[in-house]
Enzyme design. Structure first.
Site, PDB file in Angstrom:
ATOM      1  N   CYS A 159       0.823  -1.217   0.000  1.00  0.00           N
ATOM      2  CA  CYS A 159       0.000   0.000   0.000  1.00  0.00           C
ATOM      3  C   CYS A 159       0.854   1.262   0.000  1.00  0.00           C
ATOM      4  CB  CYS A 159      -0.936  -0.009   1.206  1.00  0.00           C
ATOM      5  SG  CYS A 159      -1.891   1.510   1.327  1.00  0.00           S
ATOM      6  N   CYS A 196      -1.540   1.719  -2.992  1.00  0.00           N
ATOM      7  CA  CYS A 196      -2.537   2.785  -2.775  1.00  0.00           C
ATOM      8  C   CYS A 196      -1.946   4.203  -2.758  1.00  0.00           C
ATOM      9  CB  CYS A 196      -3.263   2.595  -1.448  1.00  0.00           C
ATOM     10  SG  CYS A 196      -3.466   0.908  -0.924  1.00  0.00           S
ATOM     11  N   LYS A 244      -0.077   5.344  -5.991  1.00  0.00           N
ATOM     12  CA  LYS A 244      -1.148   5.331  -7.017  1.00  0.00           C
ATOM     13  C   LYS A 244      -2.005   6.580  -6.901  1.00  0.00           C
ATOM     14  CE  LYS A 244      -4.916   4.212  -6.001  1.00  0.00           C
ATOM     15  NZ  LYS A 244      -5.452   2.894  -5.740  1.00  0.00           N
ATOM     16  N   TYR A 273      -9.705  -3.338 -10.477  1.00  0.00           N
ATOM     17  CA  TYR A 273      -9.326  -2.069  -9.841  1.00  0.00           C
ATOM     18  C   TYR A 273      -8.068  -1.477 -10.479  1.00  0.00           C
ATOM     19  CZ  TYR A 273     -11.768  -2.999  -5.298  1.00  0.00           C
ATOM     20  OH  TYR A 273     -12.651  -3.231  -4.306  1.00  0.00           O
ATOM     21  N   GLU A 318      -7.778   1.870 -12.786  1.00  0.00           N
ATOM     22  CA  GLU A 318      -7.105   3.030 -12.195  1.00  0.00           C
ATOM     23  C   GLU A 318      -5.896   3.450 -13.029  1.00  0.00           C
ATOM     24  OE1 GLU A 318      -8.307   2.508  -7.487  1.00  0.00           O
ATOM     25  OE2 GLU A 318      -6.334   1.849  -8.111  1.00  0.00           O
ATOM     26  N   HIS A 354     -26.277  21.925   0.341  1.00  0.00           N
ATOM     27  CA  HIS A 354     -26.483  22.487  -0.990  1.00  0.00           C
ATOM     28  C   HIS A 354     -25.462  23.584  -1.294  1.00  0.00           C
ATOM     29  CE1 HIS A 354     -28.827  23.433  -4.503  1.00  0.00           C
ATOM     30  NE2 HIS A 354     -28.795  24.714  -4.183  1.00  0.00           N
ATOM     31  N   GLU A 402     -25.944  15.765  -2.036  1.00  0.00           N
ATOM     32  CA  GLU A 402     -27.319  16.035  -1.593  1.00  0.00           C
ATOM     33  C   GLU A 402     -28.314  15.121  -2.318  1.00  0.00           C
ATOM     34  OE1 GLU A 402     -29.137  19.915  -2.766  1.00  0.00           O
ATOM     35  OE2 GLU A 402     -27.226  20.229  -3.787  1.00  0.00           O
TER      36      GLU A 402
HETATM   37  P1  NDP Z   1      -8.903  -7.656  -9.653  1.00  0.00           P
HETATM   38  O1  NDP Z   1      -9.213  -9.001  -9.127  1.00  0.00           O
HETATM   39  O2  NDP Z   1      -9.715  -6.483  -9.237  1.00  0.00           O
HETATM   40  O3  NDP Z   1      -8.925  -7.692 -11.235  1.00  0.00           O
HETATM   41  C1  NDP Z   1      -8.218  -8.629 -11.970  1.00  0.00           C
HETATM   42  C2  NDP Z   1      -8.628  -8.474 -13.419  1.00  0.00           C
HETATM   43  O4  NDP Z   1      -7.814  -9.324 -14.225  1.00  0.00           O
HETATM   44  C3  NDP Z   1     -10.064  -8.891 -13.665  1.00  0.00           C
HETATM   45  O5  NDP Z   1     -10.603  -8.035 -14.620  1.00  0.00           O
HETATM   46  C4  NDP Z   1      -9.915 -10.322 -14.189  1.00  0.00           C
HETATM   47  O6  NDP Z   1     -10.953 -10.697 -15.045  1.00  0.00           O
HETATM   48  C5  NDP Z   1      -8.629 -10.206 -14.971  1.00  0.00           C
HETATM   49  N1  NDP Z   1      -7.930 -11.493 -15.057  1.00  0.00           N
HETATM   50  C6  NDP Z   1      -7.639 -12.348 -14.065  1.00  0.00           C
HETATM   51  N2  NDP Z   1      -6.955 -13.416 -14.530  1.00  0.00           N
HETATM   52  C7  NDP Z   1      -6.824 -13.218 -15.850  1.00  0.00           C
HETATM   53  C8  NDP Z   1      -6.228 -13.982 -16.883  1.00  0.00           C
HETATM   54  N3  NDP Z   1      -5.645 -15.153 -16.641  1.00  0.00           N
HETATM   55  N4  NDP Z   1      -6.268 -13.495 -18.132  1.00  0.00           N
HETATM   56  C9  NDP Z   1      -6.872 -12.309 -18.396  1.00  0.00           C
HETATM   57  N5  NDP Z   1      -7.451 -11.538 -17.454  1.00  0.00           N
HETATM   58  C10 NDP Z   1      -7.429 -11.998 -16.197  1.00  0.00           C
HETATM   59  O7  NDP Z   1      -7.365  -7.461  -9.321  1.00  0.00           O
HETATM   60  P2  NDP Z   1      -6.415  -6.210  -9.338  1.00  0.00           P
HETATM   61  O8  NDP Z   1      -5.074  -6.754  -9.654  1.00  0.00           O
HETATM   62  O9  NDP Z   1      -6.970  -5.113 -10.186  1.00  0.00           O
HETATM   63  O10 NDP Z   1      -6.434  -5.733  -7.835  1.00  0.00           O
HETATM   64  C11 NDP Z   1      -6.066  -6.653  -6.804  1.00  0.00           C
HETATM   65  C12 NDP Z   1      -6.738  -6.303  -5.508  1.00  0.00           C
HETATM   66  O11 NDP Z   1      -6.138  -5.147  -4.988  1.00  0.00           O
HETATM   67  C13 NDP Z   1      -8.212  -5.961  -5.656  1.00  0.00           C
HETATM   68  O12 NDP Z   1      -8.990  -7.098  -5.478  1.00  0.00           O
HETATM   69  C14 NDP Z   1      -8.437  -4.959  -4.589  1.00  0.00           C
HETATM   70  O13 NDP Z   1      -8.919  -5.606  -3.449  1.00  0.00           O
HETATM   71  C15 NDP Z   1      -7.082  -4.371  -4.326  1.00  0.00           C
HETATM   72  N6  NDP Z   1      -7.019  -2.999  -4.834  1.00  0.00           N
HETATM   73  C16 NDP Z   1      -7.813  -2.059  -4.277  1.00  0.00           C
HETATM   74  C17 NDP Z   1      -7.800  -0.770  -4.725  1.00  0.00           C
HETATM   75  C18 NDP Z   1      -8.706   0.242  -4.118  1.00  0.00           C
HETATM   76  O14 NDP Z   1      -9.235  -0.013  -3.053  1.00  0.00           O
HETATM   77  N7  NDP Z   1      -8.927   1.371  -4.761  1.00  0.00           N
HETATM   78  C19 NDP Z   1      -6.912  -0.358  -5.824  1.00  0.00           C
HETATM   79  C20 NDP Z   1      -6.123  -1.428  -6.357  1.00  0.00           C
HETATM   80  C21 NDP Z   1      -6.186  -2.697  -5.865  1.00  0.00           C
HETATM   81  P3  NDP Z   1     -12.346 -11.298 -14.533  1.00  0.00           P
HETATM   82  O15 NDP Z   1     -13.153 -10.141 -14.037  1.00  0.00           O
HETATM   83  O16 NDP Z   1     -12.928 -11.933 -15.733  1.00  0.00           O
HETATM   84  O17 NDP Z   1     -12.012 -12.278 -13.461  1.00  0.00           O
END
Ligand code: NDP
Length: 454
Positions: free
Chosen positions: A43, A48, A51, A180, A184, A438, A443
């Site tokens: 983080c 986080c 980022k 996510y 982002e 407001h 709101e």
């Molecule tokens: P996510 O699980 O959110 O997203 C992973 C993405 O990769 C999904 O779209 C998934 O598709 C795709 N994917 C997974 N495996 C494959 C594959 N083999 N081939 C192609 N596409 C694939 O993970 P992130 O890495 O974005 O983030 C990890 C974690 O970090 C999050 O779960 C979150 O909890 C945390 N995080 C939180 C943030 C915040 O609070 N703002 C910011 C960044 C991270 P599909 O949907 O089809 O499974």
């Protein structure tokens, strides 16, 4: 009686590990924490915090454009990636220093090394080459980007880890994934002037979020100029001069200067020696724990992303705190993983808490939906065609607000407070009784009178 070198040995000095170690030490435990990279964890060091700094940087692009509508004339702005990286690094160094000092102040010994389990009470320090024993061991090693090594040319792709240290900003980028991190970073790169493509395998980005937000973000980022390919995968990446030629499942070959995989993260347990101690992991490699974060081995606990429960920093911190209270203060605490507000710093930003409409309809028989979509006041002058979206999901029988989903500026800030009300079990009537602030976007949350007739 067996004596150990430490009461607690924590592996991993990220959000969860640091909190647990500090609190345990404050309760009188002799604590050491091993960290192979930098104190602060994902983080603070490469997640986080940096980022969000990048997100701020990328917003200025539109701010300069919008300023004109308010009477400002702005000379053609220019952007220095090197300055941003240097300033970001300075801030991360500062935070890293604070984390180290806080641990030291609490009396926690920091061991800069990779630690692996030898048995249930022994860890081996890889570089120092020595063993240490501890009464309790806490695994807090977090997660690691998943890189699909079956894709030819995967070695050319970066993950978010490297995105924080690029020497130069590419002219074109292809971000792979629809979660996510992908959304982002697509927004960050686009805002900084990079020609950005998002490649996602599913039908709609941000799986798991409310469908209106998913479609809303998709529409908005596309309007801004990010090219989104859904139902598309990357087949291979080939070097093509200074650039890359990426073959997509559609048959298209697209040239880009950088490919970033954001295809999820996996619990960082590889090579940790969990099998030596008998610690069970699930199919994804995450440590299996009970509601007190206790693993299958009595004296070994795990908190944060390595347990793959709710992978968010504030949750890891709570799990770390609850572990220390339970084990070192005789005050057993289970972390409540229900109704956790969270934000996605996409552009536009999202804030969300509670059930999505789909989840609510599956769990309740009588659901009312209240939603609105509008252009924020600021954009009446700028003319920017950007929608703000707000949605309340209400149990029609009890009037309880089950879900709040927001898209638009400051949604992350708003959802924190909506989350307080929801945690208290607020009803729609109580939202309505609250006087509006407001003129704000928020709101709308207390003035949504008519249930949506879909
Ligand atoms: P996510 O699980 O959110 O997203 C992973 C993405 O990769 C999904 O779209 C998934 O598709 C795709 N994917 C997974 N495996 C494959 C594959 N083999 N081939 C192609 N596409 C694939 O993970 P992130 O890495 O974005 O983030 C990890 C974690 O970090 C999050 O779960 C979150 O909890 C945390 N995080 C939180 C943030 C915040 O609070 N703002 C910011 C960044 C991270 P599909 O949907 O089809 O499974």
């Amino acid at each position: 009686m067996t004596t150990y070198d430490y009461d607690l040995f924590t592996i991993g000095a990220g959000s969860g590990g640091v909190r647990a170690s500090r609190i345990a030490a404050q309760y009188g435990a002799k604590v050491a924490v091993a960290e192979e990279y930098r104190v602060g964890g994902t983080c603070v060091i490469r997640g986080c915090v940096p980022k969000k700094l990048f997100v701020y940087a990328s917003h200025f692009h539109e701010e300069f454009e919008d300023a004109e509508a308010f009477g400002w004339s702005v000379p053609a702005p220019s952007f220095s990636w090197t300055t941003l990286i240097a300033n970001k690094d300075k801030e991360i160094d500062r935070l890293n220093g604070i984390y180290i000092r806080n641990l030291e102040k609490a009396g926690v010994e920091i061991i800069q090394d990779r630690a692996i389990l030898k048995d249930a009470h022994t860890v081996h320090l890889v570089n120092e080459g020595r063993d240490i024993t501890a009464k309790y061991i806490l695994i807090a090693t977090g997660g690691w980007p998943f890189m699909d090594t079956s894709i030819p040319g995967h070695e050319f792709a970066i993950s978010s880890n490297e995105a924080f240290h690029l020497e130069d900003l590419p002219k074109r980028i292809m971000v792979y994934g629809g979660g996510y991190i992908a959304v982002e970073f697509a927004g960050i790169f686009h805002g900084l002037g990079v020609e950005t493509r998002l490649i996602y395998r599913g039908e709609e980005i941000l799986r798991g979020f409310d469908d209106d937000l998913r479609e809303g973000v998709h529409a908005e980022i596309a309007k801004k100029g990010i090219t989104v390919h859904t139902q598309t995968t990357i087949q291979s990446i080939d070097k093509s001069g200074d650039a890359y030629a990426v073959t997509l499942s559609t048959g298209d070959i697209v040239e880009t200067d950088l490919v970033m995989f954001a295809t999820g993260r996996k619990a960082y347990t590889d090579g940790l020696g969990l099998e030596n101690a008998g610690v069970e992991v699930d199919r994804s490699g995450a440590v299996k724990v009970d509601s007190y974060s206790q693993s299958s081995v009595e004296n070994i606990y795990a908190v944060g992303d390595v347990t793959n429960r709710v992978n968010l920093t504030p949750v890891a911190i709570r799990e770390g705190q609850a572990f220390a209270e339970t084990v070192f203060n005789n005050n057993p605490i289970k972390v409540d993983h229900d109704m956790i507000p969270s934000a996605v710093f996409s552009q536009p930003e999202l804030g969300t808490c509670g059930l999505t409409e789909t989840e609510a309809r599956a769990a309740y028989s009588n659901i009312d939906i209240y939603k609105t979509s509008f252009r924020a006041l600021k954009h009446t002058l700028t003319g920017r065609d950007e929608k703000t979206l707000m949605k309340l999901i209400v149990d029609g029988d009890t009037d309880k607000v089950l879900g709040v989903h927001l898209m638009g500026p400051a949604s992350g800030e708003m959802i924190q407070l909506a989350g307080v009300a929801m945690k208290m079990g607020a009803t729609k009537a109580q939202f309505d009784q609250t006087v509006a602030v407001h003129p704000t976007s928020s709101e709308e949350l207390v003035t949504l009178r008519e249930a949506w007739q879909g």
